[in-house]
Design a protein around this motif. Structure first.
Motif, PDB file in Angstrom:
ATOM      1  N   TRP A   1      22.412   7.605  61.678  1.00 23.39           N
ATOM      2  CA  TRP A   1      21.043   7.084  61.619  1.00 23.39           C
ATOM      3  C   TRP A   1      20.526   6.837  63.037  1.00 23.39           C
ATOM      4  CZ3 TRP A   1      17.974   2.862  62.778  1.00 23.39           C
ATOM      5  CH2 TRP A   1      16.834   2.656  61.992  1.00 23.39           C
TER       6      TRP A   1
ATOM      7  N   ASN B   1      15.606  -2.456  58.945  1.00 22.66           N
ATOM      8  CA  ASN B   1      15.689  -1.077  59.439  1.00 22.66           C
ATOM      9  C   ASN B   1      14.544  -0.750  60.390  1.00 22.66           C
ATOM     10  OD1 ASN B   1      17.950  -0.766  57.885  1.00 22.66           O
ATOM     11  ND2 ASN B   1      17.071   0.753  56.513  1.00 22.66           N
TER      12      ASN B   1
ATOM     13  N   ASN C   1      29.274  -1.986  58.646  1.00 24.24           N
ATOM     14  CA  ASN C   1      28.490  -2.279  57.454  1.00 24.24           C
ATOM     15  C   ASN C   1      28.822  -1.256  56.367  1.00 24.24           C
ATOM     16  OD1 ASN C   1      26.372  -2.269  55.523  1.00 24.24           O
ATOM     17  ND2 ASN C   1      24.996  -3.214  56.996  1.00 24.24           N
ATOM     18  N   ASP C   2      29.217  -1.741  55.197  1.00 28.97           N
ATOM     19  CA  ASP C   2      29.586  -0.849  54.095  1.00 28.97           C
ATOM     20  C   ASP C   2      28.386  -0.177  53.438  1.00 28.97           C
ATOM     21  OD1 ASP C   2      32.274  -1.438  54.424  1.00 28.97           O
ATOM     22  OD2 ASP C   2      32.198  -3.126  53.032  1.00 28.97           O
ATOM     23  N   ASP C   3      27.195  -0.729  53.628  1.00 26.45           N
ATOM     24  CA  ASP C   3      26.011  -0.213  52.946  1.00 26.45           C
ATOM     25  C   ASP C   3      25.328   0.937  53.682  1.00 26.45           C
ATOM     26  OD1 ASP C   3      26.350  -2.138  50.978  1.00 26.45           O
ATOM     27  OD2 ASP C   3      25.107  -3.595  52.043  1.00 26.45           O
ATOM     28  N   LYS C   4      25.613   1.113  54.954  1.00 18.14           N
ATOM     29  CA  LYS C   4      24.890   2.118  55.729  1.00 18.14           C
ATOM     30  C   LYS C   4      25.808   2.709  56.792  1.00 18.14           C
ATOM     31  CE  LYS C   4      20.350   2.692  57.677  1.00 18.14           C
ATOM     32  NZ  LYS C   4      19.614   3.165  56.538  1.00 18.14           N
ATOM     33  N   ASP C   5      25.700   4.010  56.964  1.00 14.93           N
ATOM     34  CA  ASP C   5      26.417   4.687  58.037  1.00 14.93           C
ATOM     35  C   ASP C   5      25.473   4.748  59.236  1.00 14.93           C
ATOM     36  OD1 ASP C   5      28.145   6.112  59.583  1.00 14.93           O
ATOM     37  OD2 ASP C   5      28.232   7.869  58.269  1.00 14.93           O
ATOM     38  N   TRP C   6      25.581   3.760  60.113  1.00 16.19           N
ATOM     39  CA  TRP C   6      24.611   3.574  61.186  1.00 16.19           C
ATOM     40  C   TRP C   6      24.676   4.646  62.266  1.00 16.19           C
ATOM     41  CZ3 TRP C   6      20.447   0.878  60.766  1.00 16.19           C
ATOM     42  CH2 TRP C   6      20.408  -0.249  59.944  1.00 16.19           C
TER      43      TRP C   6
END
Length: 175
Positions: free
Chosen positions: A25, A120, A17-22
């Motif tokens: 997290w 989330n 996912n480009d929107d979040k560095d999972w």
């Protein structure tokens, strides 16, 4: 206290996912849960992101449930004698392999819409829930559920992912 080695297997490209560095997290959330349950020794585990079809197959084969689900946990130490394991827990060099989580982002997303919790929060809920199962927690009996959901709620609140009011008040899942 904070050593948690997670191996990731991503069959559905969830982590891309480009929107979040999972990965950080996920790691930080699980480290919070590890701290809350006072696990001092190092742990290792795997997290597998799978399709709805794959988790349906796993759920049917291992749990006898003919439907997809959000998470399935396979704890390595299920059924091991607690006294036997306690001997290792004080060893600073002992790395506890707690097992494997299978997560289905598609089902988690569907739940987040159905329960109006946001992705989330629902993902964090599912992740901590599975992690607690890997560490021997359960919610079959009411007293077990109260303990497990109490820990889960505290971890999620501290991470900015509060439980649904029904979960806060009753220690039960809304799903």
């Amino acid at each position: 206290m904070n050593n948690l080695d997670i191996s990731f297997n991503d069959e559905v490209n969830f982590l891309k996912n480009d929107d979040k560095d999972w990965i950080p997290w996920i790691t930080n959330l699980l480290l919070s849960a590890k701290k809350e349950i006072n696990k001092k020794n190092a742990q290792e585990m795997s997290i597998n992101f799978v399709s709805s079809e794959k988790i349906h197959e796993i759920n049917k084969k291992y749990r006898g449930k003919d439907r997809p689900t959000d998470v399935i946990s396979f704890a390595i130490e299920d059924g091991l004698d607690e006294d036997f394991m306690a001997a290792f827990n004080d060893d600073p060099d002992f790395v506890e392999d707690i097992g494997d989580l299978f997560l289905c982002p598609e089902v988690i997303k569907r739940h987040s819409v159905e329960y109006e919790t946001g992705f989330n929060r629902e993902f964090g809920y599912t992740l901590v829930h599975g992690y607690l199962h890997l560490n021997g927690f359960d919610h079959i009996e009411d007293d077990e559920a109260k303990v497990m959901f109490g820990i889960q709620g505290k971890v999620l609140r501290e991470y900015g992912l509060p439980l649904h009011p029904d979960q806060e008040n009753h220690g039960k899942q809304i799903h």
